[in-house]
Design a protein around this motif. Structure first.
Motif, PDB file in Angstrom:
ATOM      1  N   LEU A 133      42.141 -23.223 -84.346  1.00  0.00           N
ATOM      2  CA  LEU A 133      41.045 -22.806 -85.208  1.00  0.00           C
ATOM      3  C   LEU A 133      39.751 -22.841 -84.408  1.00  0.00           C
ATOM      4  N   LYS A 134      39.076 -21.714 -84.346  1.00  0.00           N
ATOM      5  CA  LYS A 134      37.832 -21.611 -83.580  1.00  0.00           C
ATOM      6  C   LYS A 134      36.678 -21.340 -84.523  1.00  0.00           C
ATOM      7  N   THR A 135      35.474 -21.709 -84.097  1.00  0.00           N
ATOM      8  CA  THR A 135      34.273 -21.514 -84.902  1.00  0.00           C
ATOM      9  C   THR A 135      33.255 -20.726 -84.105  1.00  0.00           C
TER      10      THR A 135
ATOM     11  N   GLU B 202      28.269 -22.274 -98.550  1.00  0.00           N
ATOM     12  CA  GLU B 202      27.157 -22.825 -97.769  1.00  0.00           C
ATOM     13  C   GLU B 202      27.060 -22.275 -96.349  1.00  0.00           C
ATOM     14  N   GLY B 203      27.174 -20.973 -96.197  1.00  0.00           N
ATOM     15  CA  GLY B 203      27.002 -20.358 -94.884  1.00  0.00           C
ATOM     16  C   GLY B 203      28.210 -20.485 -93.981  1.00  0.00           C
ATOM     17  N   ARG B 204      29.375 -20.799 -94.531  1.00  0.00           N
ATOM     18  CA  ARG B 204      30.605 -20.894 -93.745  1.00  0.00           C
ATOM     19  C   ARG B 204      31.685 -20.028 -94.390  1.00  0.00           C
ATOM     20  N   ILE B 205      32.376 -19.272 -93.553  1.00  0.00           N
ATOM     21  CA  ILE B 205      33.485 -18.454 -94.048  1.00  0.00           C
ATOM     22  C   ILE B 205      34.665 -18.592 -93.096  1.00  0.00           C
ATOM     23  N   HIS B 206      35.839 -18.282 -93.612  1.00  0.00           N
ATOM     24  CA  HIS B 206      37.035 -18.225 -92.784  1.00  0.00           C
ATOM     25  C   HIS B 206      37.582 -16.803 -92.892  1.00  0.00           C
ATOM     26  N   VAL B 207      37.847 -16.188 -91.753  1.00  0.00           N
ATOM     27  CA  VAL B 207      38.374 -14.825 -91.759  1.00  0.00           C
ATOM     28  C   VAL B 207      39.766 -14.823 -91.153  1.00  0.00           C
ATOM     29  N   GLU B 208      40.601 -13.998 -91.729  1.00  0.00           N
ATOM     30  CA  GLU B 208      41.951 -13.801 -91.206  1.00  0.00           C
ATOM     31  C   GLU B 208      41.930 -12.650 -90.206  1.00  0.00           C
ATOM     32  N   LYS B 209      42.893 -12.628 -89.329  1.00  0.00           N
ATOM     33  CA  LYS B 209      42.937 -11.608 -88.289  1.00  0.00           C
ATOM     34  C   LYS B 209      43.129 -10.209 -88.856  1.00  0.00           C
ATOM     35  N   TRP B 210      43.796 -10.076 -89.987  1.00  0.00           N
ATOM     36  CA  TRP B 210      44.070  -8.776 -90.580  1.00  0.00           C
ATOM     37  C   TRP B 210      42.874  -8.214 -91.333  1.00  0.00           C
TER      38      TRP B 210
ATOM     39  N   GLN C 134      28.595 -19.500 -90.129  1.00  0.00           N
ATOM     40  CA  GLN C 134      29.665 -20.057 -89.310  1.00  0.00           C
ATOM     41  C   GLN C 134      30.956 -19.366 -89.719  1.00  0.00           C
ATOM     42  N   ILE C 135      31.586 -18.735 -88.753  1.00  0.00           N
ATOM     43  CA  ILE C 135      32.825 -18.014 -88.994  1.00  0.00           C
ATOM     44  C   ILE C 135      33.946 -18.782 -88.311  1.00  0.00           C
ATOM     45  N   THR C 136      34.919 -19.198 -89.081  1.00  0.00           N
ATOM     46  CA  THR C 136      36.098 -19.827 -88.491  1.00  0.00           C
ATOM     47  C   THR C 136      37.225 -18.811 -88.520  1.00  0.00           C
ATOM     48  N   TYR C 137      37.992 -18.799 -87.464  1.00  0.00           N
ATOM     49  CA  TYR C 137      39.104 -17.867 -87.336  1.00  0.00           C
ATOM     50  C   TYR C 137      40.188 -18.514 -86.492  1.00  0.00           C
ATOM     51  N   TYR C 138      41.388 -18.039 -86.666  1.00  0.00           N
ATOM     52  CA  TYR C 138      42.520 -18.564 -85.933  1.00  0.00           C
ATOM     53  C   TYR C 138      42.782 -17.707 -84.706  1.00  0.00           C
ATOM     54  N   CYS C 139      42.955 -18.370 -83.572  1.00  0.00           N
ATOM     55  CA  CYS C 139      43.281 -17.672 -82.326  1.00  0.00           C
ATOM     56  C   CYS C 139      44.377 -18.462 -81.621  1.00  0.00           C
ATOM     57  N   ARG C 140      45.433 -17.790 -81.276  1.00  0.00           N
ATOM     58  CA  ARG C 140      46.565 -18.469 -80.654  1.00  0.00           C
ATOM     59  C   ARG C 140      46.235 -18.945 -79.246  1.00  0.00           C
TER      60      ARG C 140
ATOM     61  N   TYR D 180      40.749 -17.737 -75.178  1.00  0.00           N
ATOM     62  CA  TYR D 180      40.072 -16.564 -75.722  1.00  0.00           C
ATOM     63  C   TYR D 180      38.793 -17.005 -76.424  1.00  0.00           C
ATOM     64  N   ASP D 181      37.719 -16.303 -76.104  1.00  0.00           N
ATOM     65  CA  ASP D 181      36.437 -16.611 -76.718  1.00  0.00           C
ATOM     66  C   ASP D 181      35.598 -15.335 -76.790  1.00  0.00           C
ATOM     67  N   ILE D 182      34.555 -15.386 -77.585  1.00  0.00           N
ATOM     68  CA  ILE D 182      33.671 -14.232 -77.735  1.00  0.00           C
ATOM     69  C   ILE D 182      32.480 -14.425 -76.811  1.00  0.00           C
ATOM     70  N   PRO D 183      32.221 -13.468 -75.931  1.00  0.00           N
ATOM     71  CA  PRO D 183      31.088 -13.614 -75.023  1.00  0.00           C
ATOM     72  C   PRO D 183      29.763 -13.532 -75.776  1.00  0.00           C
ATOM     73  N   PRO D 184      28.789 -14.339 -75.385  1.00  0.00           N
ATOM     74  CA  PRO D 184      27.491 -14.335 -76.077  1.00  0.00           C
ATOM     75  C   PRO D 184      26.774 -12.996 -76.038  1.00  0.00           C
TER      76      PRO D 184
END
Length: 160
Positions: free
Chosen positions: A2-4, A25-33, A62-68, A72-76
């Protein structure tokens, strides 16, 4: 794993995303689909070393998502493009909803824009400029009128 991801977004976009993805409160969880999950997956890259944490100011989400993959990360440098894409998701959602009601009921579209904003607890003229939201839909209508106007000017064949 789980990444944020923490992004700086406008207040109206934060409220929209929290309402759309059932967050709090400004936090969400998104699925890959999901559409936002697909965007995050597209901009993710493999980094062998951890990226430094970016400081964000103002309204954040704050977006939490699952990454295997742990690496893997998102570049700034992709954060602004991701925020623009999320803003485009907001605009498309507003246009689709307002268009659906406006085509059925007709009349002025201002109340339909206001009801869309009310659904996500976005306060007009506080969180977002109401005239800007109306202009988004007005520009959509103008764009469609121009596009449809070109197709309607069909000359009839000459009668011999």
């Amino acid at each position: 794993m789980l990444k944020t991801l923490t992004l700086s977004v406008p207040k109206y976009l934060q409220k929209f995303l929290v309402g759309e993805y059932s967050g709090e409160e400004g936090r969400i969880h998104v699925e890959k689909w999901s559409q936002l999950g697909s965007l995050i997956d597209l901009v993710s890259r493999s980094y062998p070393f951890p990226l430094p944490v970016q400081q964000v100011r103002g309204t954040t989400i704050q977006i939490t998502y699952y990454c295997r993959e742990k690496s893997y990360d998102i570049p700034p440098d992709k954060y602004p493009a991701l925020v623009r894409s999320m803003d485009e998701l907001f605009r498309r959602a507003m246009i689709c909803e307002v268009r659906k009601v406006h085509e059925m009921a007709g009349g002025a579209y201002g109340p339909y824009v206001r009801s869309f904003l009310d659904r996500y607890d976005i306060v007009a003229d506080v969180d977002v400029d109401f005239e800007t939201m109306r202009k988004i839909y007005r520009d959509y209508l103008a764009r469609n009128d121009r596009k449809n106007g070109k197709n309607l000017c069909v000359k009839s064949p000459a009668v011999a």
